[in-house]
Design an enzyme around this catalytic site. Structure first.
Site, short mmCIF file in Angstrom:
data_model
loop_
_atom_site.label_atom_id
_atom_site.label_comp_id
_atom_site.label_asym_id
_atom_site.label_seq_id
_atom_site.Cartn_x
_atom_site.Cartn_y
_atom_site.Cartn_z
N ASP A 1 9.05 40.00 78.36
CA ASP A 1 9.04 39.59 76.95
C ASP A 1 10.40 39.00 76.58
O ASP A 1 10.94 38.18 77.31
CB ASP A 1 8.64 40.78 76.06
CG ASP A 1 8.36 40.39 74.63
OD1 ASP A 1 7.26 39.88 74.37
OD2 ASP A 1 9.23 40.60 73.76
N TRP A 2 11.01 39.41 75.45
CA TRP A 2 12.31 38.88 75.06
C TRP A 2 13.41 39.24 76.05
O TRP A 2 14.44 38.56 76.13
CB TRP A 2 12.69 39.36 73.66
CG TRP A 2 12.32 38.36 72.60
CD1 TRP A 2 11.24 38.40 71.77
CD2 TRP A 2 13.03 37.17 72.27
NE1 TRP A 2 11.23 37.30 70.95
CE2 TRP A 2 12.32 36.52 71.23
CE3 TRP A 2 14.18 36.56 72.77
CZ2 TRP A 2 12.72 35.32 70.67
CZ3 TRP A 2 14.60 35.36 72.20
CH2 TRP A 2 13.88 34.75 71.17
N TRP B 1 -0.07 36.30 66.35
CA TRP B 1 0.89 37.41 66.38
C TRP B 1 2.08 37.11 65.47
O TRP B 1 2.50 37.96 64.67
CB TRP B 1 1.34 37.63 67.81
CG TRP B 1 2.63 38.36 68.00
CD1 TRP B 1 3.76 37.89 68.57
CD2 TRP B 1 2.92 39.73 67.65
NE1 TRP B 1 4.75 38.85 68.59
CE2 TRP B 1 4.26 39.99 68.03
CE3 TRP B 1 2.20 40.73 67.03
CZ2 TRP B 1 4.87 41.22 67.82
CZ3 TRP B 1 2.81 41.98 66.82
CH2 TRP B 1 4.13 42.20 67.21
N ASP C 1 -2.75 40.69 79.46
CA ASP C 1 -1.91 40.13 78.41
C ASP C 1 -2.54 38.83 77.91
O ASP C 1 -2.69 37.87 78.68
CB ASP C 1 -0.51 39.86 78.97
CG ASP C 1 0.49 39.42 77.91
OD1 ASP C 1 0.08 38.98 76.83
OD2 ASP C 1 1.70 39.52 78.19
N HIS D 1 0.45 43.46 78.10
CA HIS D 1 1.76 42.83 77.89
C HIS D 1 2.90 43.75 78.29
O HIS D 1 3.85 43.31 78.94
CB HIS D 1 1.88 42.42 76.43
CG HIS D 1 3.18 41.75 76.10
ND1 HIS D 1 3.56 40.55 76.66
CD2 HIS D 1 4.20 42.12 75.28
CE1 HIS D 1 4.75 40.20 76.19
NE2 HIS D 1 5.17 41.14 75.36
#
Length: 298
Positions: free
Chosen positions: A123-124, A163, A249, A278
């Site tokens: 992710d980030w 999202w 995901d 995810h």
């Protein structure tokens, strides 16, 4: 910069989380803020696993991977981004920018003088972390990458747009509830641990901002940095890589990760976690063991 600090008592007796907190309050450019990180294992270990979380989680996300890395004799360092976990949380949404977080990571790595880094990201943690090695290539030699991307200004699709809109319109959205919906295997205790950093909505500026910062337009901050990173991974990366994909995901799943796999020079075929979503680190023990075996650490 005005910031909030979550009380320590909210982090007491968390499930599967025996790690003592470590703090930095003198990072260059961040002197008014306190950053939290996990730092376990020998400081002179052959390998240092740098575990970078994403939105809206914190270093707790790596609780199933950390023991496996430690058992291999490695050092494990897992920082919390500002706005998340036990790190301070600026209250002004405008304080959160791509380079605010990226420069924090660069300063953090230099302060701890981390070397022989295995970057572990999702992710980030990947959106930011994958832009670090081209800046300090001598410090990184391996990669474990999961459900993330390098954002260079392309639209992210309807799933991500939904999202982003949800977060923008739900300023106090329930973090633990989101984690539970996307990862049904979580227990109530684990859900509470994901809620722990956020006593109320005033602590959630980072949670609100991260989706808005994803570079889905070529004019957004971070695109040029990410393009440099992409070129590095395509042409100059010489380290070993391992990829795992949570196949359920809906946004950063198989299609997105196949593209990323093709961009990372020498990246082998990915490990597929059929039931993983995810937050695939929730299947992290299996992933960590497979990565360590791939690297020859076990």
């Amino acid at each position: 910069m005005k910031a909030l600090r979550t009380n320590d008592d909210r982090f007491e007796n968390l499930k599967d989380w025996p790690y003592s907190p470590n703090y930095l309050d003198d990072l260059k450019g961040y002197e008014t803020l306190r950053a939290h990180y996990v730092d376990e294992g020998p400081k002179d270990a052959k390998h240092t696993f740098l575990c970078l979380h994403g939105e809206p989680s914190w270093s707790y996300l790596y609780r199933k991977m950390i023991p496996e890395f430690l058992d291999s004799g490695a050092r494990v360092v897992a920082p919390d981004f500002f706005g998340f976990g036990r790190s301070d949380k600026p209250v002004d949404d405008a304080d959160y920018t791509f380079h605010f977080h990226r420069n924090y990571l660069l300063a953090f790595i230099e302060k701890l003088d981390l070397k022989n880094i295995t970057l572990v990201c999702q992710d980030w943690g990947g959106l930011l972390g994958l832009t670090l090695p081209f800046e300090m290539p001598d410090r990184f030699n391996r990669l474990i990458v999961m459900n993330t991307t390098i954002a260079v200004g392309r639209p992210a699709g309807d799933g991500f747009n939904a999202w982003r809109d949800y977060v923008a319109n739900t300023p106090d959205f329930p973090v633990g509830g989101l984690m539970k919906r996307s990862t049904p295997i979580l227990t109530d205790e684990e859900v509470s641990a994901y809620d722990a950093p956020f006593p109320d909505g005033s602590y959630k500026a980072g949670v609100r901002r991260f989706p808005q910062l994803v570079m889905t337009d070529p004019a957004m901050e971070g695109v040029n940095t990410s393009k440099k990173a992409l070129k590095f991974w395509q042409e100059k990366w010489k380290g070993k890589s391992f990829m795992a994909i949570g196949m359920q995901d809906p946004v950063l799943g198989p299609l997105a990760m196949q593209w990323l796999n093709e961009q990372i020079k020498g990246c082998p075929s990915p490990m597929e976690i059929a039931d993983g979503g995810h937050f695939v680190q929730e299947w992290g023990a299996e992933i960590a063991r497979s990565a360590l075996k791939h690297f020859g650490d076990i």
